[in-house]
Design an enzyme around this catalytic site. Sequence first.
Site, PDB file in Angstrom:
ATOM      1  N   LYS A 116      -8.232  14.738   6.588  1.00 49.34           N
ATOM      2  CA  LYS A 116      -8.713  13.348   6.946  1.00 49.34           C
ATOM      3  C   LYS A 116      -7.572  12.592   7.685  1.00 49.34           C
ATOM      4  CE  LYS A 116     -12.636  14.282   4.907  1.00 49.34           C
ATOM      5  NZ  LYS A 116     -12.485  15.585   4.496  1.00 49.34           N
ATOM      6  N   LEU A 203     -16.016  -1.152   3.371  1.00 52.01           N
ATOM      7  CA  LEU A 203     -17.097  -2.061   4.213  1.00 52.01           C
ATOM      8  C   LEU A 203     -18.195  -2.391   2.844  1.00 52.01           C
ATOM      9  CD1 LEU A 203     -17.157  -0.390   7.662  1.00 52.01           C
ATOM     10  CD2 LEU A 203     -15.979  -2.319   6.756  1.00 52.01           C
ATOM     11  N   HIS A 235     -22.707   9.803  -2.504  1.00 47.55           N
ATOM     12  CA  HIS A 235     -22.063  10.131  -1.156  1.00 47.55           C
ATOM     13  C   HIS A 235     -22.728  11.372  -0.557  1.00 47.55           C
ATOM     14  CE1 HIS A 235     -18.872   7.191  -1.756  1.00 47.55           C
ATOM     15  NE2 HIS A 235     -18.692   7.627  -3.006  1.00 47.55           N
ATOM     16  N   GLU A 275     -18.644  11.362  12.296  1.00 47.22           N
ATOM     17  CA  GLU A 275     -19.505  10.317  11.253  1.00 47.22           C
ATOM     18  C   GLU A 275     -18.667   9.101  11.307  1.00 47.22           C
ATOM     19  OE1 GLU A 275     -20.312  11.915   7.744  1.00 47.22           O
ATOM     20  OE2 GLU A 275     -21.101  13.968   8.520  1.00 47.22           O
ATOM     21  N   GLU A 287     -15.041  10.656   9.498  1.00 47.45           N
ATOM     22  CA  GLU A 287     -14.482  11.994   9.589  1.00 47.45           C
ATOM     23  C   GLU A 287     -15.239  12.701  10.535  1.00 47.45           C
ATOM     24  OE1 GLU A 287     -15.529  14.047   5.751  1.00 47.45           O
ATOM     25  OE2 GLU A 287     -17.511  13.156   5.815  1.00 47.45           O
ATOM     26  N   ARG A 291     -18.835  21.732  12.282  1.00 47.28           N
ATOM     27  CA  ARG A 291     -19.680  22.527  12.194  1.00 47.28           C
ATOM     28  C   ARG A 291     -21.380  22.226  12.356  1.00 47.28           C
ATOM     29  NH1 ARG A 291     -21.984  20.356   7.750  1.00 47.28           N
ATOM     30  NH2 ARG A 291     -20.263  19.392   6.342  1.00 47.28           N
ATOM     31  N   VAL A 294     -26.547  20.079   7.801  1.00 48.53           N
ATOM     32  CA  VAL A 294     -27.836  20.211   7.170  1.00 48.53           C
ATOM     33  C   VAL A 294     -28.928  19.544   8.020  1.00 48.53           C
ATOM     34  CG1 VAL A 294     -29.081  19.939   5.124  1.00 48.53           C
ATOM     35  CG2 VAL A 294     -26.685  20.452   5.114  1.00 48.53           C
ATOM     36  N   ARG A 337     -34.165  16.123   2.263  1.00 55.20           N
ATOM     37  CA  ARG A 337     -33.518  17.199   1.824  1.00 55.20           C
ATOM     38  C   ARG A 337     -34.438  17.673   0.304  1.00 55.20           C
ATOM     39  NH1 ARG A 337     -27.012  17.371   2.632  1.00 55.20           N
ATOM     40  NH2 ARG A 337     -27.054  16.401   4.734  1.00 55.20           N
TER      41      ARG A 337
END
Length: 450
Positions: A116, A203, A235, A275, A287, A291, A294, A337
């Site tokens: 990170k 934030l 998260h 993101e 971050e 890849r 989802v 999901r």
Amino acid sequence: MFNKILVANRGEIALRVIRAAREMGVKSVAVHSTADSDAMHVRMADESVCIGPPSSQQSYLSIPAIIAACEITGAEAIHPGYGFLSENAGFVQVIEDHGLTFIGPTAEHIRIMGDKITAKDTMKKLGVPCVPGSEGGVATLDEAKKLGAEIGYPVIIKATAGGGGKGMKVAQTAKDMERAFQTARAEGKSNFGNDEVYIEKYLTTPRHIEIQVFGDGKGRAVHLGERDCSLQRRHQKVFEEAPGPAISAEERARIGKVCADAMADISYIGAGTIEFLYENGEFYFIEMNTRLQVEHPVTEGIFGVDLVREQIRVASGLPMEFTQENLKINGHAIEVRLNAEKLPNFRPSPGRISQYHAPGGLGVRMDSALYDGYSIPPYYDSLIGKLIVHGRDRPEALARLGRALGELIIDGVDTTIPLFRALLEEEAVQTGAYNIHWLEHWLETNLGEA
């Protein structure tokens, strides 16, 4: 183009890759643990290889077993899906050392974005806006307290090697810093083998906005708009939509160009997601996931592209099929999901599916590896499917989602379907007026679960 690829994953994402390969005339190899012998991805692939017992460490995370499966079947490339080894730079290096192709970014880019602190420093140099915070790792509590005072509370302490919400703790005031600092370090050590942490401004009411990027590895990259993933529990995203209801066309073009230019500068190859936290008209990088995500189907829905097909094409050396100019947004898409979990505490609910009926009709897509009689094993993530809808606009997409949820039948196990039916009744969801904290507050109020 490849003749045969191996899919180093399971469940709906493995099936997703197998479907794309079949449409391209590329043969597929499924790998599986003994617990997944009857899984749908095993049934649908051209070939399958058992790579170990139920434990992920001894099967889906076993690099020697996956490489051996390639050698046995003659597969030329490996698609990692998401999760498991998808962001493991060492895995990519082993693949290359064996003369195989990884369908994804380079090991170097995975390493850079997997740390990170290095990722944030890299993005700053590439002109991507970042959250105010420490320049690197924070080693001591005294240093953490000093930074907290300089940045201004609240702050969030994050494990450098963290992910999935682990190793992240908020200090609302200076009094909270010691507990948050020590807890984040301990979680980083236990979950990732690395107790280094960094600190950022926290934030208070941001949205979670992510930009889909795609590069050809030769200095050309595009963006495919944004997804709003602000409805989260601990998260973890549960509801994603595109385009974001709070983002203007001008903001989309601005931040999209910044991201595409950054990926072009580093010659990024394949799919990636950058993101951000978004608040008061400003984007702050948090971050990058190197890849497929989802939630990639919502982007496919509004742009009419197949991101997995494009991953395979570019990895084989073919040029990207689309340019920035011909990527135009069409309508609105939403994904929920579906997890095999028991409400209100979201406890995993593995078991046998006694009845399964997928919804259908215009603008409805169900990505799942379920079937009547399938037994969901207890060893893996509880995600069992993704329901994606597309409409001419957001109201139509929401109406279509409600209709599709009404048609969906998954009997035999507990699922999160009731959660989404309830959320669609909420004004904040209907209007899109939510932030990353909204869902947890709603859960605490309505289900007694935070």
